[in-house]
Design a protein around this motif. Structure first.
Motif, PDB file in Angstrom:
ATOM      1  N   SER A   9       0.897   8.334  -4.282  1.00 40.01           N
ATOM      2  CA  SER A   9       0.650   7.775  -5.614  1.00 40.01           C
ATOM      3  C   SER A   9       0.875   8.848  -6.677  1.00 40.01           C
ATOM      4  O   SER A   9       0.702  10.035  -6.422  1.00 40.01           O
ATOM      5  CB  SER A   9      -0.796   7.279  -5.705  1.00 40.01           C
ATOM      6  OG  SER A   9      -1.116   6.952  -7.038  1.00 40.01           O
ATOM      7  N   HIS A  11      -1.126   8.878  -9.115  1.00 42.08           N
ATOM      8  CA  HIS A  11      -2.522   9.128  -9.533  1.00 42.08           C
ATOM      9  C   HIS A  11      -3.187  10.073  -8.542  1.00 42.08           C
ATOM     10  O   HIS A  11      -3.405   9.705  -7.397  1.00 42.08           O
ATOM     11  CB  HIS A  11      -3.320   7.812  -9.556  1.00 42.08           C
ATOM     12  CG  HIS A  11      -2.756   6.772 -10.459  1.00 42.08           C
ATOM     13  ND1 HIS A  11      -2.773   5.422 -10.162  1.00 42.08           N
ATOM     14  CD2 HIS A  11      -2.146   6.892 -11.661  1.00 42.08           C
ATOM     15  CE1 HIS A  11      -2.213   4.748 -11.153  1.00 42.08           C
ATOM     16  NE2 HIS A  11      -1.819   5.618 -12.072  1.00 42.08           N
ATOM     17  N   THR A  15      -6.811   5.020  -6.189  1.00 41.24           N
ATOM     18  CA  THR A  15      -7.329   4.302  -5.020  1.00 41.24           C
ATOM     19  C   THR A  15      -6.852   4.940  -3.715  1.00 41.24           C
ATOM     20  O   THR A  15      -7.607   5.032  -2.744  1.00 41.24           O
ATOM     21  CB  THR A  15      -6.867   2.830  -5.070  1.00 41.24           C
ATOM     22  OG1 THR A  15      -6.946   2.356  -6.415  1.00 41.24           O
ATOM     23  CG2 THR A  15      -7.723   1.954  -4.194  1.00 41.24           C
ATOM     24  N   THR A  16      -5.590   5.372  -3.692  1.00 40.03           N
ATOM     25  CA  THR A  16      -5.055   6.011  -2.479  1.00 40.03           C
ATOM     26  C   THR A  16      -5.875   7.248  -2.148  1.00 40.03           C
ATOM     27  O   THR A  16      -6.225   7.495  -0.987  1.00 40.03           O
ATOM     28  CB  THR A  16      -3.568   6.392  -2.695  1.00 40.03           C
ATOM     29  OG1 THR A  16      -2.884   5.273  -3.265  1.00 40.03           O
ATOM     30  CG2 THR A  16      -2.898   6.785  -1.398  1.00 40.03           C
ATOM     31  N   VAL A  85       0.558  -0.021  -2.819  1.00 35.99           N
ATOM     32  CA  VAL A  85       1.535  -1.105  -2.670  1.00 35.99           C
ATOM     33  C   VAL A  85       2.162  -1.376  -4.028  1.00 35.99           C
ATOM     34  O   VAL A  85       1.452  -1.588  -5.019  1.00 35.99           O
ATOM     35  CB  VAL A  85       0.852  -2.383  -2.129  1.00 35.99           C
ATOM     36  CG1 VAL A  85       1.817  -3.563  -2.149  1.00 35.99           C
ATOM     37  CG2 VAL A  85       0.309  -2.146  -0.727  1.00 35.99           C
ATOM     38  N   TYR A  87       4.934  -4.031  -5.434  1.00 33.43           N
ATOM     39  CA  TYR A  87       5.753  -5.197  -5.112  1.00 33.43           C
ATOM     40  C   TYR A  87       5.941  -5.363  -3.613  1.00 33.43           C
ATOM     41  O   TYR A  87       7.054  -5.550  -3.119  1.00 33.43           O
ATOM     42  CB  TYR A  87       7.103  -5.153  -5.856  1.00 33.43           C
ATOM     43  CG  TYR A  87       6.911  -5.291  -7.347  1.00 33.43           C
ATOM     44  CD1 TYR A  87       6.660  -6.529  -7.919  1.00 33.43           C
ATOM     45  CD2 TYR A  87       6.921  -4.162  -8.167  1.00 33.43           C
ATOM     46  CE1 TYR A  87       6.427  -6.641  -9.283  1.00 33.43           C
ATOM     47  CE2 TYR A  87       6.684  -4.267  -9.526  1.00 33.43           C
ATOM     48  CZ  TYR A  87       6.442  -5.511 -10.079  1.00 33.43           C
ATOM     49  OH  TYR A  87       6.207  -5.640 -11.418  1.00 33.43           O
ATOM     50  N   ARG A 124      -4.301  -6.547  -4.142  1.00 35.58           N
ATOM     51  CA  ARG A 124      -4.490  -7.839  -3.465  1.00 35.58           C
ATOM     52  C   ARG A 124      -3.548  -8.081  -2.282  1.00 35.58           C
ATOM     53  O   ARG A 124      -3.994  -8.423  -1.202  1.00 35.58           O
ATOM     54  CB  ARG A 124      -4.322  -8.959  -4.491  1.00 35.58           C
ATOM     55  CG  ARG A 124      -4.705 -10.318  -3.973  1.00 35.58           C
ATOM     56  CD  ARG A 124      -4.844 -11.313  -5.108  1.00 35.58           C
ATOM     57  NE  ARG A 124      -5.221 -12.615  -4.586  1.00 35.58           N
ATOM     58  CZ  ARG A 124      -6.476 -12.954  -4.299  1.00 35.58           C
ATOM     59  NH1 ARG A 124      -7.442 -12.069  -4.470  1.00 35.58           N
ATOM     60  NH2 ARG A 124      -6.753 -14.158  -3.840  1.00 35.58           N
ATOM     61  N   GLY A 125      -2.241  -7.947  -2.470  1.00 38.03           N
ATOM     62  CA  GLY A 125      -1.319  -8.379  -1.403  1.00 38.03           C
ATOM     63  C   GLY A 125      -0.207  -7.383  -1.121  1.00 38.03           C
ATOM     64  O   GLY A 125       0.067  -6.476  -1.912  1.00 38.03           O
ATOM     65  N   GLY A 156      -8.119  -2.368  -3.802  1.00 38.73           N
ATOM     66  CA  GLY A 156      -8.667  -1.908  -5.060  1.00 38.73           C
ATOM     67  C   GLY A 156      -7.574  -1.728  -6.091  1.00 38.73           C
ATOM     68  O   GLY A 156      -6.453  -1.342  -5.755  1.00 38.73           O
TER      69      GLY A 156
HETATM   70  C1  LIG Z   1       4.705  -1.185 -10.075  1.00 41.74           C
HETATM   71  C2  LIG Z   1       3.452  -1.680  -9.420  1.00 41.74           C
HETATM   72  C3  LIG Z   1       3.532  -2.695  -8.493  1.00 41.74           C
HETATM   73  C4  LIG Z   1       2.381  -3.150  -7.858  1.00 41.74           C
HETATM   74  N1  LIG Z   1       2.502  -4.115  -6.896  1.00 41.74           N
HETATM   75  C5  LIG Z   1       1.400  -4.551  -6.259  1.00 41.74           C
HETATM   76  C6  LIG Z   1       1.505  -5.530  -5.212  1.00 41.74           C
HETATM   77  O1  LIG Z   1       2.588  -5.962  -4.813  1.00 41.74           O
HETATM   78  N2  LIG Z   1       0.367  -5.967  -4.628  1.00 41.74           N
HETATM   79  C7  LIG Z   1      -0.876  -5.510  -5.016  1.00 41.74           C
HETATM   80  O2  LIG Z   1      -1.855  -5.956  -4.462  1.00 41.74           O
HETATM   81  N3  LIG Z   1      -1.003  -4.538  -5.947  1.00 41.74           N
HETATM   82  C8  LIG Z   1       0.095  -4.049  -6.579  1.00 41.74           C
HETATM   83  N4  LIG Z   1      -0.020  -3.050  -7.518  1.00 41.74           N
HETATM   84  C9  LIG Z   1      -1.363  -2.467  -7.779  1.00 41.74           C
HETATM   85  C10 LIG Z   1      -1.606  -1.156  -7.018  1.00 41.74           C
HETATM   86  O3  LIG Z   1      -1.241  -1.231  -5.670  1.00 41.74           O
HETATM   87  C11 LIG Z   1      -3.099  -0.788  -7.113  1.00 41.74           C
HETATM   88  O4  LIG Z   1      -3.486  -0.689  -8.454  1.00 41.74           O
HETATM   89  C12 LIG Z   1      -3.446   0.495  -6.381  1.00 41.74           C
HETATM   90  O5  LIG Z   1      -4.857   0.602  -6.333  1.00 41.74           O
HETATM   91  C13 LIG Z   1      -2.897   1.760  -7.049  1.00 41.74           C
HETATM   92  O6  LIG Z   1      -3.242   2.879  -6.254  1.00 41.74           O
HETATM   93  P1  LIG Z   1      -3.327   4.356  -6.889  1.00 41.74           P
HETATM   94  O7  LIG Z   1      -4.484   4.355  -7.866  1.00 41.74           O
HETATM   95  O8  LIG Z   1      -3.579   5.272  -5.743  1.00 41.74           O
HETATM   96  O9  LIG Z   1      -2.018   4.618  -7.551  1.00 41.74           O
HETATM   97  C14 LIG Z   1       1.111  -2.583  -8.170  1.00 41.74           C
HETATM   98  C15 LIG Z   1       1.047  -1.550  -9.116  1.00 41.74           C
HETATM   99  C16 LIG Z   1       2.193  -1.097  -9.728  1.00 41.74           C
HETATM  100  C17 LIG Z   1       2.120   0.026 -10.725  1.00 41.74           C
END
Ligand SMILES: Cc1cc2nc3c(=O)[nH]c(=O)nc-3n(C[C@H](O)[C@H](O)[C@H](O)COP(=O)(O)O)c2cc1C
Length: 209
Positions: A9, A11, A15-16, A85, A87, A124-125, A156
């Motif tokens: 990530s 970040h 969450t990761t 995740v 997309y 979510r997915g 999350g």
């Molecule tokens: C470009 C983009 C695409 C995303 N696609 C999805 C997705 O397909 N499914 C989902 O559940 N969350 C999706 N998310 C949400 C992130 O997976 C989620 O906010 C995650 O906690 C981010 O982790 P991080 O804080 O470690 O970066 C997406 C976020 C971004 C920025």
């Protein structure tokens, strides 16, 4: 024994990271050294397929941590690759990072025969598709895959959501324990004189005639 954990990530405290920290607590309790390597928030270039790594023994792109990660991987005993995740697939960042790390490390010397697992986080997915994509690196590099009590995912949107996914956090704690167990089994095998298997090379069929 050392575990190298890659956070895919941008970040550093997202969450990761929350999922990885849950694993780090288990590793620490078990007395296993670990290091979290951040892909970071700067751009990570995709593989150029320029072929320079065959000559240099490292990636020609020097400024984004890929070569440093491979150097650390050489002395690590196990790996966790973790990604948000995007997309329904891993972050482009971690895919570009790992493509170059694996492609430039000829014979996968830094990785092969070392246990590994992937961890994914999502609002979510798309978790299992993302998990599948990351696991592909292990399959081509002769890396034993460590499993847990579910497909390693934590839900999350932001880091503070992660502890609320109690089953997700339980899964990554079990994953960390199982990884320690596998590392200890392999270490015991090494001490007992069990050699690594031979690897056949030389047959490469590209299906282009
Ligand atoms: C470009 C983009 C695409 C995303 N696609 C999805 C997705 O397909 N499914 C989902 O559940 N969350 C999706 N998310 C949400 C992130 O997976 C989620 O906010 C995650 O906690 C981010 O982790 P991080 O804080 O470690 O970066 C997406 C976020 C971004 C920025």
């Amino acid at each position: 024994m050392k575990v190298l954990l890659l956070n895919g990530s941008s970040h550093s405290q997202g969450t990761t990271m929350a999922a990885l920290q849950e694993m780090v607590e288990v590793f620490s309790c078990e007395g296993v050294e670990c290091e979290i390597f951040q892909c970071g928030a700067k751009a990570v270039a995709d593989c150029l397929q320029c072929g320079a790594c065959a000559r240099l023994g490292r990636c020609v792109i020097e400024d984004d941590g890929v070569n440093m990660f491979v150097e650390k991987a050489r002395s690590a005993d196990a790996f966790v690759f973790a990604s948000p995740v995007y997309y329904a697939h891993p972050s482009g960042r971690i895919l570009s990072f790992l493509d170059r790390a694996f492609f430039s490390d000829k014979g996968y010397e830094a990785f092969r025969f070392k246990p590994a697992a992937s961890v994914v986080v999502a609002r979510r997915g798309g978790c299992s598709a993302t998990f599948d994509a990351l696991n592909k690196y292990f399959g081509i590099a002769q890396m034993p895959v460590v499993s847990a009590t579910y497909w390693n995912s934590v839900h999350g949107s932001v880091a503070s959501d992660a502890p609320k996914d109690e089953e997700g956090m339980q899964t990554v704690r079990n994953l960390a324990r199982n990884m320690v167990w596998m590392m200890r089994c392999l270490e015991a095998g090494r001490k007992a004189g069990i050699a690594l298997p031979e690897t056949e090379r030389g047959v490469v069929t590209n299906f282009v005639r």
